[in-house]
Design a protein around this motif. Structure first.
Motif, PDB file in Angstrom:
ATOM      1  N   ALA A 102       1.248  -1.471  -0.026  1.00  0.00           N
ATOM      2  CA  ALA A 102      -0.369  -0.134  -0.388  1.00  0.00           C
ATOM      3  C   ALA A 102       1.194   0.782   0.247  1.00  0.00           C
ATOM      4  O   ALA A 102       1.191   2.400  -0.190  1.00  0.00           O
ATOM      5  CB  ALA A 102      -1.114   0.351   1.083  1.00  0.00           C
ATOM      6  N   GLU A 103       2.056   1.413   0.542  1.00  0.00           N
ATOM      7  CA  GLU A 103       2.497   2.807   0.416  1.00  0.00           C
ATOM      8  C   GLU A 103       3.550   2.094  -0.775  1.00  0.00           C
ATOM      9  O   GLU A 103       3.649   3.654  -1.215  1.00  0.00           O
ATOM     10  CB  GLU A 103       4.415   1.962   1.775  1.00  0.00           C
ATOM     11  N   THR A 104       3.391   1.755  -1.826  1.00  0.00           N
ATOM     12  CA  THR A 104       3.858   1.476  -3.316  1.00  0.00           C
ATOM     13  C   THR A 104       3.177   2.763  -3.687  1.00  0.00           C
ATOM     14  O   THR A 104       4.196   3.497  -4.248  1.00  0.00           O
ATOM     15  CB  THR A 104       4.433   0.608  -4.375  1.00  0.00           C
ATOM     16  N   PRO A 105       2.178   2.948  -4.136  1.00  0.00           N
ATOM     17  CA  PRO A 105       0.870   3.993  -4.408  1.00  0.00           C
ATOM     18  C   PRO A 105       1.442   5.679  -3.702  1.00  0.00           C
ATOM     19  O   PRO A 105       0.539   6.784  -4.052  1.00  0.00           O
ATOM     20  CB  PRO A 105       0.091   4.102  -5.044  1.00  0.00           C
ATOM     21  N   GLY A 106       2.467   5.766  -3.039  1.00  0.00           N
ATOM     22  CA  GLY A 106       2.297   6.926  -2.341  1.00  0.00           C
ATOM     23  C   GLY A 106       2.108   7.648  -1.038  1.00  0.00           C
ATOM     24  O   GLY A 106       1.000   8.346  -1.054  1.00  0.00           O
ATOM     25  N   VAL A 107       2.262   6.461   0.042  1.00  0.00           N
ATOM     26  CA  VAL A 107       1.349   7.006   1.325  1.00  0.00           C
ATOM     27  C   VAL A 107       2.057   6.130   2.347  1.00  0.00           C
ATOM     28  O   VAL A 107       2.643   5.128   1.897  1.00  0.00           O
ATOM     29  CB  VAL A 107      -0.121   6.214   1.107  1.00  0.00           C
ATOM     30  N   SER A 108       2.431   7.272   3.795  1.00  0.00           N
ATOM     31  CA  SER A 108       3.504   6.152   4.697  1.00  0.00           C
ATOM     32  C   SER A 108       2.605   5.158   5.268  1.00  0.00           C
ATOM     33  O   SER A 108       1.175   5.285   5.446  1.00  0.00           O
ATOM     34  CB  SER A 108       3.916   7.183   5.198  1.00  0.00           C
ATOM     35  N   ARG A 109       2.998   4.349   5.857  1.00  0.00           N
ATOM     36  CA  ARG A 109       2.409   3.678   7.065  1.00  0.00           C
ATOM     37  C   ARG A 109       2.181   4.109   8.110  1.00  0.00           C
ATOM     38  O   ARG A 109       0.786   3.979   8.572  1.00  0.00           O
ATOM     39  CB  ARG A 109       3.446   2.327   7.713  1.00  0.00           C
ATOM     40  N   ASP A 110       2.475   4.693   8.600  1.00  0.00           N
ATOM     41  CA  ASP A 110       2.256   5.926   9.739  1.00  0.00           C
ATOM     42  C   ASP A 110       0.697   6.743   9.313  1.00  0.00           C
ATOM     43  O   ASP A 110      -0.304   6.808   9.763  1.00  0.00           O
ATOM     44  CB  ASP A 110       3.583   7.187   9.651  1.00  0.00           C
ATOM     45  N   GLU A 111       1.186   7.253   7.725  1.00  0.00           N
ATOM     46  CA  GLU A 111       0.021   7.935   7.241  1.00  0.00           C
ATOM     47  C   GLU A 111      -1.779   7.159   7.341  1.00  0.00           C
ATOM     48  O   GLU A 111      -2.918   7.479   8.095  1.00  0.00           O
ATOM     49  CB  GLU A 111      -0.011   8.727   6.354  1.00  0.00           C
ATOM     50  N   MET A 112      -1.362   5.474   7.117  1.00  0.00           N
ATOM     51  CA  MET A 112      -2.604   5.182   6.892  1.00  0.00           C
ATOM     52  C   MET A 112      -2.781   4.758   8.696  1.00  0.00           C
ATOM     53  O   MET A 112      -4.252   4.333   8.487  1.00  0.00           O
ATOM     54  CB  MET A 112      -2.075   3.026   6.475  1.00  0.00           C
ATOM     55  N   THR A 113      -1.553   4.314   9.573  1.00  0.00           N
ATOM     56  CA  THR A 113      -2.056   4.391  10.682  1.00  0.00           C
ATOM     57  C   THR A 113      -3.156   4.801  11.792  1.00  0.00           C
ATOM     58  O   THR A 113      -3.864   4.925  12.532  1.00  0.00           O
ATOM     59  CB  THR A 113      -1.007   3.552  11.817  1.00  0.00           C
ATOM     60  N   GLU A 114      -2.552   6.304  11.147  1.00  0.00           N
ATOM     61  CA  GLU A 114      -3.483   7.751  11.403  1.00  0.00           C
ATOM     62  C   GLU A 114      -4.595   7.344  10.934  1.00  0.00           C
ATOM     63  O   GLU A 114      -5.755   8.440  11.540  1.00  0.00           O
ATOM     64  CB  GLU A 114      -2.569   8.850  11.688  1.00  0.00           C
ATOM     65  N   ASP A 115      -4.934   7.338  10.170  1.00  0.00           N
ATOM     66  CA  ASP A 115      -6.367   6.895   9.273  1.00  0.00           C
ATOM     67  C   ASP A 115      -6.936   6.528   9.584  1.00  0.00           C
ATOM     68  O   ASP A 115      -8.011   6.625   9.825  1.00  0.00           O
ATOM     69  CB  ASP A 115      -6.156   7.321   8.155  1.00  0.00           C
ATOM     70  N   LEU A 116      -6.232   4.865   9.538  1.00  0.00           N
ATOM     71  CA  LEU A 116      -7.056   4.130  11.126  1.00  0.00           C
ATOM     72  C   LEU A 116      -8.098   4.534  12.751  1.00  0.00           C
ATOM     73  O   LEU A 116      -8.838   4.791  12.642  1.00  0.00           O
ATOM     74  CB  LEU A 116      -6.330   2.666  11.448  1.00  0.00           C
ATOM     75  N   LEU A 117      -6.542   5.018  12.920  1.00  0.00           N
ATOM     76  CA  LEU A 117      -6.811   5.160  14.582  1.00  0.00           C
ATOM     77  C   LEU A 117      -8.389   6.424  14.036  1.00  0.00           C
ATOM     78  O   LEU A 117      -9.062   6.722  15.416  1.00  0.00           O
ATOM     79  CB  LEU A 117      -6.163   5.804  15.608  1.00  0.00           C
ATOM     80  N   SER A 118      -8.318   7.599  13.280  1.00  0.00           N
ATOM     81  CA  SER A 118      -9.399   8.810  13.141  1.00  0.00           C
ATOM     82  C   SER A 118     -10.155   8.719  12.369  1.00  0.00           C
ATOM     83  O   SER A 118     -11.289   9.608  12.309  1.00  0.00           O
ATOM     84  CB  SER A 118      -8.077   9.438  12.863  1.00  0.00           C
ATOM     85  N   GLY A 119     -10.532   7.435  12.489  1.00  0.00           N
ATOM     86  CA  GLY A 119     -11.997   5.963  11.915  1.00  0.00           C
ATOM     87  C   GLY A 119     -12.367   7.091  10.115  1.00  0.00           C
ATOM     88  O   GLY A 119     -12.529   6.241   9.602  1.00  0.00           O
ATOM     89  N   ARG A 120     -10.728   7.434   9.708  1.00  0.00           N
ATOM     90  CA  ARG A 120     -11.250   8.226   8.648  1.00  0.00           C
ATOM     91  C   ARG A 120     -10.664   6.456   7.314  1.00  0.00           C
ATOM     92  O   ARG A 120     -10.945   6.162   6.157  1.00  0.00           O
ATOM     93  CB  ARG A 120      -9.747   8.832   8.146  1.00  0.00           C
ATOM     94  N   MET A 121     -10.441   5.693   8.116  1.00  0.00           N
ATOM     95  CA  MET A 121      -9.556   4.388   7.216  1.00  0.00           C
ATOM     96  C   MET A 121     -10.519   3.185   7.908  1.00  0.00           C
ATOM     97  O   MET A 121     -10.870   3.409   9.435  1.00  0.00           O
ATOM     98  CB  MET A 121      -8.585   3.677   6.868  1.00  0.00           C
ATOM     99  N   LYS A 122     -11.151   1.736   7.277  1.00  0.00           N
ATOM    100  CA  LYS A 122     -11.493   1.095   7.517  1.00  0.00           C
ATOM    101  C   LYS A 122     -11.203  -0.343   7.837  1.00  0.00           C
ATOM    102  O   LYS A 122      -9.636  -0.240   7.437  1.00  0.00           O
ATOM    103  CB  LYS A 122     -12.496   0.706   6.756  1.00  0.00           C
ATOM    104  N   TYR A 123     -11.086  -1.513   8.357  1.00  0.00           N
ATOM    105  CA  TYR A 123     -11.122  -2.541   8.643  1.00  0.00           C
ATOM    106  C   TYR A 123     -12.144  -3.195   8.531  1.00  0.00           C
ATOM    107  O   TYR A 123     -12.864  -3.136   8.881  1.00  0.00           O
ATOM    108  CB  TYR A 123      -9.732  -2.813   9.870  1.00  0.00           C
ATOM    109  N   SER A 124     -12.190  -4.923   8.279  1.00  0.00           N
ATOM    110  CA  SER A 124     -13.174  -5.465   7.577  1.00  0.00           C
ATOM    111  C   SER A 124     -13.912  -5.702   8.956  1.00  0.00           C
ATOM    112  O   SER A 124     -13.648  -6.074  10.092  1.00  0.00           O
ATOM    113  CB  SER A 124     -12.112  -7.039   7.282  1.00  0.00           C
ATOM    114  N   SER A 125     -15.112  -5.181   9.272  1.00  0.00           N
ATOM    115  CA  SER A 125     -15.981  -5.417   9.586  1.00  0.00           C
ATOM    116  C   SER A 125     -15.791  -6.903  10.638  1.00  0.00           C
ATOM    117  O   SER A 125     -17.000  -6.437  11.053  1.00  0.00           O
ATOM    118  CB  SER A 125     -17.534  -5.460   9.539  1.00  0.00           C
ATOM    119  N   ILE A 126     -16.112  -8.080  10.203  1.00  0.00           N
ATOM    120  CA  ILE A 126     -16.129  -9.291  10.881  1.00  0.00           C
ATOM    121  C   ILE A 126     -15.160  -9.189  12.254  1.00  0.00           C
ATOM    122  O   ILE A 126     -15.689  -9.995  13.413  1.00  0.00           O
ATOM    123  CB  ILE A 126     -15.278 -10.055  10.398  1.00  0.00           C
TER     124      ILE A 126
END
Ligand code: BYC
Length: 330
Positions: A102-126
């Protein structure tokens, strides 16, 4: 506060006549089954969709460790403990390959984690459902990993090279996970009346949440049309859900367990099972943060992130010193 915000903005496919020459050439490459690589030109929507889907997938692998991690210290035998431990470690590995992809198209893992923690990104409902008994470890492996494989095997042919390649190893490992889950279910289903009851109860609780893993019905899916045109997705949500039901019902019958769906019937004409849809209100409610475990799952991720801050800071300080030494030596 812990909402996995519903912020779908998909609007269907861009018609060919509205594409720029560059977009048309890109679509032609996808149509020819060329693999798209990180340095290739890609439409902004394609790039964003990759980050959204691969990032969500990576988060799911990491959050997915939590309901199973709960049972490592409670596994009934040493052998079951080592198997479960290996499985949970595999999920960590999957998360790492997927964050790297996911980092290869130009986002950092830190940004993705921050987006997860702020609710901007999802994870599987299950993973917002609890694992209450040891039989749930069987149901998770059999049904949840089974649903994941159904979705991920076709993704080995997805148009984006790093994602497709990550899927090859992940699918091999998921297949072991699914078998270990089914093996637990077999032992429980052939065990004492109490163990059989636990196995049935786990199937009852995980059946519909597993069907939800494939996403909303095709009529409600905002991203499917464009993602399929770009071959980021290979099948629709409903196609995969149907394949999963067709594959899983005979497995439940073999176990002597009952799928909790009174409308489940084999449709000779269609060559598929007819089945009841999950409660889609419940699905969207879970996505909004109101599932039984949303708060706990995000709190666990936030705790790990906060407690790992000193490691990230230490690594950054080391990298800076190394770079400074390198510059001084030049
Ligand atoms: N949970 O337009 P749609 C695993 C969201 S677990 C949460 O159909 P799309 C594992 C969707 O993101 C599985 N959210 O979307 C197993 C969108 O919202 P946004 C992880 C969901 O992306 C065992 C909105 O609903 N696998 O691997 O075309 C142990 C509209 O949906 C869900 C993957 O992620 C859901 N179930 O299709 C450990 C596979 N369903 O983003 C780990 C890759 C839908 O616009 N992903 N939404 O805010 C996919 O194939 C697709 O992203 C999906 C959804 C089929 C999941």
């Amino acid at each position: 506060m812990y909402a996995q915000m519903v912020r779908s903005t998909g609007k269907g496919i861009t018609p060919r006549e509205e594409m720029s020459a560059q977009e048309r050439a890109f679509q032609d490459r996808v149509d020819r089954d060329d693999r798209i690589e990180p340095r290739d030109w890609m439409p902004e929507g394609y790039r964003k969709t990759l980050i959204r889907q691969i990032g969500q997938h990576a988060h799911s692998e990491i959050v997915g460790q939590l309901p199973e991690g709960n049972w490592i210290t409670r596994a009934p035998t040493l052998e079951r403990k080592t198997i479960l431990l290996a499985k949970v470690q595999d999920e960590a590995g999957h998360g790492l390959y997927l964050y790297a992809a996911a980092e290869t198209p130009g986002v950092s893992r830190d940004e993705m984690t921050e987006d997860l923690l702020s609710g901007r990104m999802k994870y599987s409902s299950i993973f917002n459902y609890p694992t209450l008994t040891w039989a749930d470890m069987g149901a998770v492996g059999w049904l949840v990993d089974g649903a994941a494989i159904m979705n991920q095997v076709p993704l080995q042919r997805t148009s984006y090279g790093p994602y497709a390649r990550a899927m090859v190893r992940i699918c091999k490992e998921e297949s072991f996970h699914q078998r270990q889950g089914y093996d637990i279910m077999m032992k429980m289903a052939q065990g004492s009346p109490e163990q059989r009851r636990m196995a049935q109860d786990a199937l009852d609780r995980f059946w519909y949440p597993s069907l939800m893993m494939f996403g909303p019905s095709d009529a409600e899916s905002v991203h499917s049309a464009q993602s399929m045109a770009w071959k980021i997705k290979i099948n629709t949500n409903d196609e995969l859900r149907q394949k999963f039901v067709d594959q899983t019902v005979p497995q439940a019958e073999y176990l002597g367990l009952t799928v909790p769906d009174e409308h489940l019937t084999w449709n000779e004409e269609r060559g598929h099972y007819d089945f009841s849809q999950p409660d889609w209100n419940e699905f969207f409610d879970v996505l909004k943060g109101n599932g039984p475990c949303n708060t706990d799952r995000l709190a666990a991720r936030r705790k790990a992130w906060d407690e790992g801050a000193w490691v990230r800071e230490g690594l950054l300080a080391h990298a800076r010193k190394k770079a400074a030494r390198h510059t001084a030596a030049e």
